[in-house]
Scaffold this motif. Structure first.
Motif, PDB file in Angstrom:
ATOM      1  N   ALA A  20      40.277  35.829  -4.036  1.00 31.15           N
ATOM      2  CA  ALA A  20      38.934  36.356  -4.310  1.00 31.15           C
ATOM      3  C   ALA A  20      38.384  35.709  -5.579  1.00 31.15           C
ATOM      4  O   ALA A  20      39.153  35.144  -6.375  1.00 31.15           O
ATOM      5  CB  ALA A  20      38.998  37.881  -4.471  1.00 31.15           C
ATOM      6  N   PRO A  21      37.067  35.794  -5.794  1.00 28.52           N
ATOM      7  CA  PRO A  21      36.475  35.172  -6.982  1.00 28.52           C
ATOM      8  C   PRO A  21      37.101  35.631  -8.292  1.00 28.52           C
ATOM      9  O   PRO A  21      37.176  34.849  -9.250  1.00 28.52           O
ATOM     10  CB  PRO A  21      35.000  35.582  -6.885  1.00 28.52           C
ATOM     11  CG  PRO A  21      34.761  35.686  -5.407  1.00 28.52           C
ATOM     12  CD  PRO A  21      36.035  36.290  -4.862  1.00 28.52           C
ATOM     13  N   HIS A  22      37.584  36.878  -8.371  1.00 29.70           N
ATOM     14  CA  HIS A  22      38.145  37.342  -9.645  1.00 29.70           C
ATOM     15  C   HIS A  22      39.475  36.662  -9.986  1.00 29.70           C
ATOM     16  O   HIS A  22      39.977  36.827 -11.100  1.00 29.70           O
ATOM     17  CB  HIS A  22      38.301  38.871  -9.642  1.00 29.70           C
ATOM     18  CG  HIS A  22      39.413  39.383  -8.774  1.00 29.70           C
ATOM     19  ND1 HIS A  22      39.200  39.782  -7.468  1.00 29.70           N
ATOM     20  CD2 HIS A  22      40.733  39.554  -9.020  1.00 29.70           C
ATOM     21  CE1 HIS A  22      40.346  40.197  -6.946  1.00 29.70           C
ATOM     22  NE2 HIS A  22      41.290  40.061  -7.865  1.00 29.70           N
ATOM     23  N   HIS A  23      40.036  35.874  -9.079  1.00 29.88           N
ATOM     24  CA  HIS A  23      41.267  35.135  -9.368  1.00 29.88           C
ATOM     25  C   HIS A  23      40.994  33.790 -10.051  1.00 29.88           C
ATOM     26  O   HIS A  23      41.940  33.064 -10.379  1.00 29.88           O
ATOM     27  CB  HIS A  23      42.053  34.870  -8.079  1.00 29.88           C
ATOM     28  CG  HIS A  23      42.619  36.105  -7.444  1.00 29.88           C
ATOM     29  ND1 HIS A  23      42.259  36.523  -6.175  1.00 29.88           N
ATOM     30  CD2 HIS A  23      43.510  37.018  -7.910  1.00 29.88           C
ATOM     31  CE1 HIS A  23      42.914  37.620  -5.880  1.00 29.88           C
ATOM     32  NE2 HIS A  23      43.674  37.953  -6.906  1.00 29.88           N
ATOM     33  N   ALA A  24      39.728  33.439 -10.271  1.00 33.82           N
ATOM     34  CA  ALA A  24      39.390  32.093 -10.748  1.00 33.82           C
ATOM     35  C   ALA A  24      40.049  31.759 -12.080  1.00 33.82           C
ATOM     36  O   ALA A  24      40.639  30.685 -12.240  1.00 33.82           O
ATOM     37  CB  ALA A  24      37.874  31.932 -10.845  1.00 33.82           C
ATOM     38  N   THR A  50      37.697  25.260  -9.899  1.00 31.47           N
ATOM     39  CA  THR A  50      38.387  26.450  -9.402  1.00 31.47           C
ATOM     40  C   THR A  50      37.464  27.363  -8.596  1.00 31.47           C
ATOM     41  O   THR A  50      37.839  27.860  -7.528  1.00 31.47           O
ATOM     42  CB  THR A  50      39.011  27.230 -10.580  1.00 31.47           C
ATOM     43  OG1 THR A  50      39.840  26.345 -11.322  1.00 31.47           O
ATOM     44  CG2 THR A  50      39.854  28.378 -10.076  1.00 31.47           C
ATOM     45  N   GLY A  51      36.255  27.590  -9.085  1.00 33.55           N
ATOM     46  CA  GLY A  51      35.321  28.441  -8.362  1.00 33.55           C
ATOM     47  C   GLY A  51      34.993  27.878  -6.992  1.00 33.55           C
ATOM     48  O   GLY A  51      34.967  28.618  -5.995  1.00 33.55           O
ATOM     49  N   GLN A  52      34.760  26.568  -6.922  1.00 32.04           N
ATOM     50  CA  GLN A  52      34.458  25.938  -5.634  1.00 32.04           C
ATOM     51  C   GLN A  52      35.667  25.975  -4.716  1.00 32.04           C
ATOM     52  O   GLN A  52      35.537  26.146  -3.502  1.00 32.04           O
ATOM     53  CB  GLN A  52      33.992  24.493  -5.834  1.00 32.04           C
ATOM     54  CG  GLN A  52      33.578  23.802  -4.541  1.00 32.04           C
ATOM     55  CD  GLN A  52      32.462  24.548  -3.824  1.00 32.04           C
ATOM     56  OE1 GLN A  52      31.440  24.873  -4.408  1.00 32.04           O
ATOM     57  NE2 GLN A  52      32.654  24.822  -2.530  1.00 32.04           N
ATOM     58  N   ILE A  54      37.875  28.336  -4.516  1.00 32.12           N
ATOM     59  CA  ILE A  54      37.918  29.683  -3.927  1.00 32.12           C
ATOM     60  C   ILE A  54      36.820  29.837  -2.888  1.00 32.12           C
ATOM     61  O   ILE A  54      37.059  30.359  -1.786  1.00 32.12           O
ATOM     62  CB  ILE A  54      37.812  30.757  -5.029  1.00 32.12           C
ATOM     63  CG1 ILE A  54      39.062  30.712  -5.929  1.00 32.12           C
ATOM     64  CG2 ILE A  54      37.621  32.147  -4.421  1.00 32.12           C
ATOM     65  CD1 ILE A  54      38.965  31.581  -7.160  1.00 32.12           C
ATOM     66  N   ARG A  55      35.611  29.382  -3.198  1.00 36.27           N
ATOM     67  CA  ARG A  55      34.507  29.496  -2.237  1.00 36.27           C
ATOM     68  C   ARG A  55      34.830  28.761  -0.936  1.00 36.27           C
ATOM     69  O   ARG A  55      34.608  29.286   0.161  1.00 36.27           O
ATOM     70  CB  ARG A  55      33.204  28.969  -2.839  1.00 36.27           C
ATOM     71  CG  ARG A  55      32.577  29.916  -3.853  1.00 36.27           C
ATOM     72  CD  ARG A  55      31.177  29.482  -4.245  1.00 36.27           C
ATOM     73  NE  ARG A  55      31.172  28.208  -4.952  1.00 36.27           N
ATOM     74  CZ  ARG A  55      31.380  28.087  -6.265  1.00 36.27           C
ATOM     75  NH1 ARG A  55      31.627  29.154  -7.012  1.00 36.27           N
ATOM     76  NH2 ARG A  55      31.342  26.902  -6.834  1.00 36.27           N
TER      77      ARG A  55
END
Length: 197
Positions: A20-24, A50-52, A54-55
């Motif tokens: 999930a995004p909060h794992h970034a 990292t954000g990309q 996860i997305r």
């Protein structure tokens, strides 16, 4: 026909949570432990990616991605996924797997593989679980072969590496009938790490 839904799995001090995004931030720190994004043959995101990462994982329809968590501390220590999920033939693959440098050659990978394989075969009812790796990633090939997976072959000129070169992909699989022996082998390997893990 299998159905793969997000699930949390826990075993031997390791927890797999749906990515999930909060794992970034945690993934960024895990990747920095060993500067893993600099390795040509891995899927580890660079810090700014990292954000990309996860997305992309969340937007890929036939992928179910996990953050790998140290259960005692809650620290993110890597990531892994079910991917190339083929419900019609009861097949999943395990991949996109990487761990912080300090957690490599520890009980973590064996624990994760046990959880993922047990869930795939014993809960989802998979007929086969596939694994794949870059033909240049000899360490990954050795680890997969130590699992007891059968080598299916090599798909030549199959995917881009991060540096723009094209890789050959080595394909492996484990059949449901092979799972009991592999499960025994993985438990024996964990026993060799001792009770501290």
């Amino acid at each position: 026909m299998i159905r793969v839904d997000p699930v949390t799995l826990a075993f031997n001090g390791v927890r797999l949570e749906p990515l999930a995004p909060h794992h970034a931030d945690g993934l960024r720190a895990a990747a920095a432990d060993g500067e893993l994004w600099t390795l040509r043959v891995t899927s580890v995101p660079a810090p700014q990616e990292t954000g990309q990462y996860i997305r992309t994982a969340l937007e890929t329809s036939n992928r179910c991605a996990f953050a790998v968590i140290d259960a005692a501390s809650g620290t993110v220590i890597g990531s892994t996924s079910y991917h190339d999920i083929l419900p019609a033939v009861d097949r999943v693959e395990i991949g996109y797997t990487w761990y912080a440098g300090s957690r490599q050659r520890s009980h973590v990978n064996t624990s994760c593989k046990l959880m993922l394989l047990a869930h795939a075969f014993d809960t989802l009812g998979c007929a086969v679980v596939g694994l794949r790796t870059d033909n240049l990633n000899l360490a990954s090939q050795a680890a997969i072969e130590r699992l007891g997976a059968g080598k299916d072959g090599v798909i030549r000129h199959s995917a881009l590496r991060r540096d723009g070169s094209v890789r050959d992909t080595v394909m492996y699989s484990i059949l449901r009938s092979e799972w009991p022996a592999i499960r025994t082998r993985l438990h024996a390997r964990l026993n060799a790490y001792g009770p501290a893990c």
